[in-house]
Design an enzyme around this catalytic site. Structure first.
Site, PDB file in Angstrom:
ATOM      1  NE  ARG A 243     -24.845 -11.727  35.034  1.00  0.00           N
ATOM      2  CZ  ARG A 243     -24.640 -10.575  35.632  1.00  0.00           C
ATOM      3  NH1 ARG A 243     -23.721  -9.761  35.197  1.00  0.00           N
ATOM      4  NH2 ARG A 243     -25.366 -10.227  36.670  1.00  0.00           N
TER       5      ARG A 243
ATOM      6  NE  ARG B 114     -26.096  -8.290  31.853  1.00  0.00           N
ATOM      7  CZ  ARG B 114     -25.766  -7.599  32.952  1.00  0.00           C
ATOM      8  NH1 ARG B 114     -24.936  -6.589  32.892  1.00  0.00           N
ATOM      9  NH2 ARG B 114     -26.308  -7.897  34.113  1.00  0.00           N
TER      10      ARG B 114
ATOM     11  CE  LYS C  93     -22.639  -1.798  38.799  1.00  0.00           C
ATOM     12  NZ  LYS C  93     -23.345  -2.730  39.125  1.00  0.00           N
TER      13      LYS C  93
HETATM   14  P1  ADP Z   1     -25.576  -6.740  38.283  1.00  0.00           P
HETATM   15  O1  ADP Z   1     -25.555  -6.745  36.788  1.00  0.00           O
HETATM   16  O2  ADP Z   1     -26.851  -7.283  38.824  1.00  0.00           O
HETATM   17  O3  ADP Z   1     -25.153  -5.439  38.879  1.00  0.00           O
HETATM   18  P2  ADP Z   1     -23.123  -8.089  39.208  1.00  0.00           P
HETATM   19  O4  ADP Z   1     -22.417  -8.823  38.138  1.00  0.00           O
HETATM   20  O5  ADP Z   1     -22.473  -6.857  39.741  1.00  0.00           O
HETATM   21  O6  ADP Z   1     -24.579  -7.864  38.700  1.00  0.00           O
HETATM   22  O7  ADP Z   1     -23.399  -9.082  40.446  1.00  0.00           O
HETATM   23  C1  ADP Z   1     -24.116 -10.277  40.274  1.00  0.00           C
HETATM   24  C2  ADP Z   1     -24.534 -10.844  41.641  1.00  0.00           C
HETATM   25  O8  ADP Z   1     -23.365 -11.057  42.469  1.00  0.00           O
HETATM   26  C3  ADP Z   1     -25.426  -9.939  42.497  1.00  0.00           C
HETATM   27  O9  ADP Z   1     -26.781 -10.046  42.150  1.00  0.00           O
HETATM   28  C4  ADP Z   1     -25.110 -10.458  43.901  1.00  0.00           C
HETATM   29  O10 ADP Z   1     -25.789 -11.667  44.179  1.00  0.00           O
HETATM   30  C5  ADP Z   1     -23.645 -10.784  43.844  1.00  0.00           C
HETATM   31  N1  ADP Z   1     -22.783  -9.651  44.302  1.00  0.00           N
HETATM   32  C6  ADP Z   1     -21.901  -8.963  43.536  1.00  0.00           C
HETATM   33  N2  ADP Z   1     -21.286  -8.010  44.269  1.00  0.00           N
HETATM   34  C7  ADP Z   1     -21.794  -8.084  45.523  1.00  0.00           C
HETATM   35  C8  ADP Z   1     -21.593  -7.358  46.747  1.00  0.00           C
HETATM   36  N3  ADP Z   1     -20.730  -6.332  46.818  1.00  0.00           N
HETATM   37  N4  ADP Z   1     -22.305  -7.720  47.827  1.00  0.00           N
HETATM   38  C9  ADP Z   1     -23.172  -8.728  47.783  1.00  0.00           C
HETATM   39  N5  ADP Z   1     -23.430  -9.441  46.681  1.00  0.00           N
HETATM   40  C10 ADP Z   1     -22.753  -9.137  45.554  1.00  0.00           C
END
Ligand code: ADP
Length: 189
Positions: A133, A127, A13
């Site tokens: 991360r 990753r 994504k």
């Molecule tokens: P992933 O690769 O898991 O999709 P992201 O980088 O999008 O990871 O998000 C990492 C973390 O940030 C999530 O696991 C969550 O804890 C938090 N997070 C991100 N966006 C949201 C959201 N819209 N609502 C709630 N938590 C969020």
């Protein structure tokens, strides 16, 4: 063009949202990046978000909805955008719809990047080695994020399907091909 990108963690994504945003001259807004930055800088938001992120849980809806509301109100999103990582729950999707409506705006499309579980787990563990991360390195945290995705985020696929704006794109293959598929799904070209 106002877009939402959906897909499990590790679906690509973020990578694809960045590429499409550049290609189509849209603003790319990643809530994951935004929250990681807040944690790194030790802001009030970061302090609240940290424990949820480390556990692979979602931060509370009101925290993240407040941030998106500020972005909408600021006019930053007025020239088109890709939301990446938001909405992640049905209440977030409903809140987004409401705040956009208030701003005389709406989403054009919700794009689902479709990738199977086994592939996602492989990608996240590689990753972890590249990007460092913490939430990718721990297998139990990765599994939890997938569970959270299934329980809390997948229902918004039906939400957008019900609004007739959902487009599903196969997220397997090489990065350039997937970008082409996405561009085609978005523009019809
Ligand atoms: P992933 O690769 O898991 O999709 P992201 O980088 O999008 O990871 O998000 C990492 C973390 O940030 C999530 O696991 C969550 O804890 C938090 N997070 C991100 N966006 C949201 C959201 N819209 N609502 C709630 N938590 C969020």
């Amino acid at each position: 063009m106002n877009l939402v990108f959906l897909g499990p963690p590790g679906s690509g994504k973020g990578t694809q949202a960045k590429r499409i945003a550049e290609k189509m001259n849209l603003l790319h807004l990643s809530t994951g990046d935004l929250l990681r930055e807040a944690v790194k800088n030790g802001t009030a938001l970061g302090k609240k978000a940290k424990k949820y992120m480390e556990a692979g849980e979602l931060v509370p809806d009101e925290l993240i909805v407040g941030i998106i509301e500020e972005k909408v109100a600021s006019g930053e999103l007025d020239n088109g955008y890709i939301l990446d990582g938001f909405p992640r729950t049905v209440p977030q999707a409903e809140a987004l719809k409401k705040m956009l409506k208030k701003n005389n705006s709406k989403l054009d499309k919700a794009i689902l990047i479709d990738v199977a579980d086994a592939e996602v787990i492989n990608r996240l563990s590689s990753r972890a080695k590249i990007e460092g991360r913490a939430d990718d390195a721990d297998v139990s945290v990765v599994k939890n994020r997938l569970d959270v995705y299934k329980k809390q985020t997948q229902p918004i696929i039906d939400f957008y399907s019900g609004e007739s704006i959902l487009k599903k794109v196969n997220g397997l293959g090489n990065i350039d091909d997937i970008t082409k598929r996405l561009h085609q799904a978005i523009t019809g070209k």
